[in-house]
Write an enzyme that holds these catalytic residues in place. Structure first.
Site, PDB file in Angstrom:
ATOM      1  N   ASP A 134       2.138   3.776  -5.931  1.00 31.72           N
ATOM      2  CA  ASP A 134       2.080   4.668  -4.379  1.00 31.72           C
ATOM      3  C   ASP A 134       1.132   5.984  -5.016  1.00 31.72           C
ATOM      4  O   ASP A 134       1.370   6.621  -5.672  1.00 31.72           O
ATOM      5  CB  ASP A 134       3.574   5.014  -3.878  1.00 31.72           C
ATOM      6  CG  ASP A 134       4.253   4.015  -3.681  1.00 31.72           C
ATOM      7  OD1 ASP A 134       3.813   3.196  -2.809  1.00 31.72           O
ATOM      8  OD2 ASP A 134       5.407   3.793  -4.109  1.00 31.72           O
ATOM      9  N   ASP A 149       3.678  -3.297   0.301  1.00 29.63           N
ATOM     10  CA  ASP A 149       4.655  -2.284   0.724  1.00 29.63           C
ATOM     11  C   ASP A 149       4.369  -1.685   2.027  1.00 29.63           C
ATOM     12  O   ASP A 149       5.100  -0.527   2.081  1.00 29.63           O
ATOM     13  CB  ASP A 149       4.732  -1.255  -0.385  1.00 29.63           C
ATOM     14  CG  ASP A 149       6.154  -0.539  -0.200  1.00 29.63           C
ATOM     15  OD1 ASP A 149       6.894  -1.139   0.020  1.00 29.63           O
ATOM     16  OD2 ASP A 149       5.916   0.650  -0.969  1.00 29.63           O
ATOM     17  N   HIS A 186       0.473   4.383   2.619  1.00 28.60           N
ATOM     18  CA  HIS A 186       1.630   4.271   3.072  1.00 28.60           C
ATOM     19  C   HIS A 186       2.915   4.996   2.980  1.00 28.60           C
ATOM     20  O   HIS A 186       3.953   4.700   3.372  1.00 28.60           O
ATOM     21  CB  HIS A 186       2.041   2.822   3.059  1.00 28.60           C
ATOM     22  CG  HIS A 186       2.250   2.488   1.658  1.00 28.60           C
ATOM     23  ND1 HIS A 186       1.424   1.793   0.931  1.00 28.60           N
ATOM     24  CD2 HIS A 186       3.616   2.532   0.919  1.00 28.60           C
ATOM     25  CE1 HIS A 186       1.945   1.341  -0.379  1.00 28.60           C
ATOM     26  NE2 HIS A 186       3.309   1.739  -0.285  1.00 28.60           N
TER      27      HIS A 186
HETATM   28 ZN   LIG Z   1       4.633   1.649  -1.929  1.00 30.34          ZN
END
Ligand SMILES: [Zn+2]
Length: 1006
Positions: A265, A375, A579
């Site tokens: 991430d 994701d 995201h």
């Molecule tokens: Zn993610």
């Protein structure tokens, strides 16, 4: 035979845990460890290497939250270990939590070259094999003491750890053993054998012969292990297992393509700057693993993360480039980041692919054909066309498996978007982007795969993800045993492209899913962190204007075009569509920085726009209006400038009988009652009331909002069961030509300005909320007297229809959805649009009106979840909405642009600025006007059909461009092979557009 299955299984578990695993490292010797710490920001590597260290002993606490410590680790291999394999095992104080959510490190040699990363499931560093004895170890470890934000074991608790200023300075970790150790590869292999067989056994039916065959072999292997001499007997135990491990998979076995992966991430429970280091650690580990494991293949997504390595860790970058050239470190995804796909606007979604693909092309010569979004929280129906236009053909995600209400019916299928573009799409049935090659996961993928009988293959992204980590040698070892093993799906390392080629080849007629891929979870990500949403929307609008006016100034007055600035700003805005940033699900630190970044981006873009307009207007006193929207306005052409024509201004409010005010411009009559609510908006020409009978529009509604989990992400359906209408008015007055309404509720205050402009049927509502609520959801409601079975919400390059009813569980689950600039609903011949300048979340419901039904649109304004940012959305927010009664879908599109692209007034010397490109047809909307990124000076115009019908469009292009050499291109501005030559006339290009078709037109200079 007596049934001893449970006994043998329990024996396997205990002997593995207590005897065999500990024997992997039979001999150890302590290393000398020293430490230097900073609680501040990370220091450059050279500074860390040179920092003065002090001795630290095992068991000593270290590491303030978000701090960095440089460990000096020294020692020598004992002479008596000569001939053995020696590793260092460095336990920074790892907790049982998974990698990426706690401390982690990167090991360097004294000269600063990275060796590999350290995380709780990968804490070894190979020293020598075989050792000679006496080898010296001199390493530095750059260790991050990132706090665990899920501390305490109770998830989703408010935490102060997500911001440096509130995190305190208490040490987060206790140094574990740091030592040299003899690595017994035979024992390690025995562990792998037993884990694979034990996990497979547990997935097989209890009455399956294969299960018992494995059980008996495991029993014999355990008998062969001398618990007093595991190292001396491990090979004998392995010999007992060789037979069951050699039994091949059945021909119909499901085929899993394993792809080494670390979903990282780009920001989430850590700030952006930490991701730069996370990526370097993971990439170091993966290049090291690729060297050790010849069959292993690793795929990394997000061009931004490659760019970080290139900029910040040149030594790691060199190894990555080498591994990419070998074809085993595979850049995948073709996007700048793994962005949200619901909220990014048309151009931004396109630029995600432009900048991602271009980076991979320029750095690696690779043409990405797979979009990789494991994701992302749902997929807008406008996206397939964008993927196609970028030259990408395939998509991977697994996130829809998180839907809580309905099970998606396909794992491999064609996804069709609003324009009819289809993308070959795969949802890995392993239901995870963090596969660890566990038997349970492999068996789940096999059982879960919904294309059985028609297709045989699925993909498994394999490695620790979220916070990085990647694949481990244990996962590789398990995959090797699962290559062909009776009772299991087969596993083979493959690059995503190889998997997709085989999956396409074997599946000639996959099922088709039309429209959005709605995630039945995380619906509140359309609303949380409202300032981040506003920053995104406003940056997108400013980027449109900056490109338009800079291109116009470059062509008209030879002003320099800010290529480098726009490239950099686009990448910044694209990064923030990651995201967990745009969806509002990151820690306070990330969103504070995002607000600051959006402010800087805004200032810089305003500077570019003002500079270009100044260059175009010259110095003088003529009043000019610049219109950056794609529609003519007030006599000013789209994309041009002219003196303002028409009456302009706002209608003056007049007192209303019974209290309140009336705003009447002859087209629309709006009545605001003494509560400040809009009780009537009457379309005078059509003779129709827009507000539902007995209802009031512009109604603020407050709900409790405490989801069962995932606070920033989720709003649960039960939130609607309780609601209070904010009808108490604290003050109402005329302010200029607006009606000013003030309300106080809870600890918060809201001020609204309601106004009606001359010449249009539109009620403008500016809302300022000083928001100090906790765990509440604020909605702005418009109950409308429209019977609509479906409504349209704007998405990328068009709009998507959703039902207003809840007949099925699929419809019921969509109780909160995404719009861009408008939602629109109509009865034949008469409709209403609700437009906004910064909100995405909304809901649309039906109510009974006595006879028939009405439709209520509610915009989602604010929430106040407390995890992961305990102060989410506290403070002042501004929103602009407009209600447009009597609208067609054309009006909805036009008013959507208008609300987001205000006119700009500039004084200058010229009478007007002619647009570079003009499209006469209302349905054909210009989405971008810019100069080509290759700096050739070519003009690039992107146009789409915005109404959902067919149109012929005539594009008039400024002098100085060779319309006869105009070409259609892909999003990367490369001419499309096989595109029809454009019929061109005098300075014009003619296009025929399908419903919602988007085209990119490139016109060279003459
Ligand atoms: Zn993610």
């Amino acid at each position: 035979m007596h049934d001893d299955r449970v006994l043998v299984e329990a024996r396997l578990e205990r002997v593995l845990r207590e005897r065999i695993r500990p024997a992997v490292y039979p001999l150890t010797a302590p290393l000398d460890v020293e430490i230097w710490s900073t609680a501040g920001e990370p220091v450059p590597v050279a500074e860390g290497l040179a920092a003065p260290t002090l001795p630290i002993a095992e068991g000593t606490p270290w590491g303030a939250p978000w701090g960095t410590s440089w460990f000096k680790v020294c020692g020598a291999v004992p002479a008596e270990w000569a001939g053995r394999t020696v590793e260092a095992v460095l336990d920074l104080g790892f907790t049982p939590r998974t990698p990426g959510f706690q401390c982690e490190g990167l090991v360097y040699r004294p000269d600063g070259t990275p060796v590999k990363g350290l995380h709780p499931r990968n804490s070894y560093v190979r020293v020598a094999s075989p050792a000679l004895g006496g080898e010296q170890v001199h390493w530095r470890v750059e260790a991050s003491s990132n706090p665990d934000l899920d501390g305490g074991g109770v998830p989703f608790q408010p935490t102060q750890m997500g911001e440096r200023a509130t995190a305190g300075d208490a040490p987060q970790y206790v140094l574990g053993p740091m030592r040299l150790a003899v690595f017994d590869e035979t024992v390690w292999n025995l562990v792998m054998d037993l884990e694979v067989l034990g996990e497979l056994m547990a997935e097989l039916a209890v009455d399956a012969a294969r299960r018992w065959e494995i059980l008996r072999a495991v029993g014999r292997a355990l008998d062969a292990v001398d618990l007093q001499d595991v190292n001396g007997t491990a090979q004998a135990a392995r010999d007992e297992l060789a037979g069951v491990l050699a039994a091949p998979a059945v021909p119909a076995a499901h085929r899993i393509s394993a792809v080494g992966h670390a979903h990282i991430d780009s920001a989430w429970l850590w700030p952006l700057r930490e991701t730069v280091r996370k990526v370097a650690r993971t990439a170091s580990n993966m290049t090291a693993l690729l060297e050790e494991e010849p069959e292993f293949v690793f795929a990394m997504s997000q061009a931004q993360q490659f760019a970080w390595i290139k900029e910040h860790r040149p030594e790691v970058w060199a190894r990555v480039k080498e591994a990419v050239a070998d074809g085993r470190f595979v850049p995948v995804g073709g996007m700048w980041v793994e962005s949200d796909t619901n909220m990014p606007g048309s151009e931004a979604m396109a630029r995600q692919f432009v900048h991602g693909k271009r980076f991979f092309l320029e750095e690696f010569g690779l043409e990405s054909e797979e979009a990789w979004l494991p994701d992302t929280f749902g997929f807008a129906a406008g996206v397939p066309q964008i993927i196609r236009a970028a030259g990408v053909r395939r998509l991977l995600t697994q996130k829809i498996s998180w839907s809580r209400t309905n099970s998606f019916p396909h794992h491999t299928f064609l996804w069709e978007g609003i324009d009819g573009s289809r993308i070959f799409t795969h949802f890995p049935p392993v239901d995870s982007y963090n596969c660890e090659m566990r038997g349970r996961q492999i068996a789940h993928a096999d059982r879960n795969f919904k294309e059985k009988g028609a297709a045989t293959r699925s993909l498994a992204p394999t490695g620790f993800g979220d916070g990085g980590g990647g694949t481990t040698r244990e996962m590789v070892a398990k995959a090797a045993r699962l290559r062909s093993l009776e009772g299991s799906a087969t596993v083979q390392w493959e690059a995503p492209a190889e998997f997709f080629a085989k999956a396409e080849a074997e599946y000639a007629c996959p099922p088709v899913w039309v429209g959005e891929l709605y995630l039945e979870l995380h619906r509140a990500t359309l609303t949380s962190q409202a300032q981040t949403k506003r920053g995104n929307r406003s940056s997108e609008s400013l980027l449109r204007e900056a490109e338009l006016w800079a291109a116009t100034a470059a062509v008209r007055v030879a002003a320099p075009y800010p290529y480098a600035e726009l490239d950099r700003i686009w990448k910044t805005v694209l990064l923030h569509q990651f995201h967990d940033i745009l969806p509002g699900s990151s820690i306070a630190w990330v969103h504070r920085e995002a607000r600051e970044t959006y402010r800087r981006v805004g200032e810089e873009l305003e500077g570019i726009i003002a500079g270009a307009q100044r260059a175009l207007a010259g110095e003088g006193s003529t009043q000019l209006v610049f219109n950056g929207a794609p529609h003519d306005r007030s006599g000013v052409p789209a994309g041009g400038a002219a003196p303002e024509a028409g009456p302009g201004g706002l209608v003056a409010p007049v007192p209303r009988e019974g209290g309140g005010y009336v705003l009447d411009n002859g087209l629309l009559r709006v009545e605001i009652d003494d509560r400040g609510l809009v009780v009537s908006t009457y379309d005078i020409g059509a003779g129709r009331e827009a507000v539902a009978p007995g209802q009031a529009a512009n109604l603020l509604q407050l709900h409790p909002d405490f989801p069962n989990q995932w606070d920033a992400w989720d709003v649960d359906a039960f939130y609607r069961n309780t609601s209070s209408d904010l009808v108490e008015v604290a003050g109402m007055e005329v302010a200029g030509s607006s009606v000013r309404v003030e309300r106080v509720f809870g600890a918060s205050r809201v001020v609204q300005l309601l106004s009606v402009p001359w010449g249009v049927k539109r009620l403008d509502i500016d809302t300022e909320v000083d928001w100090h609520e906790r765990e509440r959801f604020l909605k702005l409601a418009f109950p409308l007297d429209v019977k609509a079975d479906r409504y349209a919400s704007e998405t990328q390059f068009g709009h998507v229809y959703r039902p207003t009813h809840q007949n099925t569980s699929w419809e019921w689950a969509k109780f909160e959805a995404c719009n861009h600039r408008f939602v629109y609903m109509d009865e034949p011949g008469w409709g209403v649009a609700v437009v906004n300048d910064a909100t995405y979340g909304h809901d649309v419901t039906r109510s009974v009106r006595g006879a028939g039904t009405t439709t209520t649109v509610r915009a989602s304004l604010l929430r106040a979840p407390r995890y992961p940012d305990p102060e989410t959305d506290q403070g002042v927010h501004r929103f602009r909405h407009a209600l447009v009664p009597g609208a067609t879908v054309d009006d909805a599109v036009r008013e959507g642009y208008r609300a987001n692209l205000p006119e700009r007034r500039v004084t200058g010397a010229v009478a007007a600025v002619e647009p570079l490109a003009t499209v006469r047809e209302e349905a054909a909307v210009v989405s971008a006007v810019k100069l080509a990124d290759d700096r050739s000076g070519d003009l690039v115009v992107r146009i789409y059909e915005a109404h959902g019908g067919r149109t012929r469009a005539t594009v008039s292009v400024a002098d100085g461009f060779a319309v006869d050499r105009a070409v259609l291109t892909d999003l990367l501005e490369r001419p499309l092979a096989g595109a029809d030559p454009l019929a061109t006339g005098q300075g014009t290009v003619r296009l025929a557009l399908r419903p919602f078709q988007m085209v990119t037109l490139r016109i060279p200079r003459t």
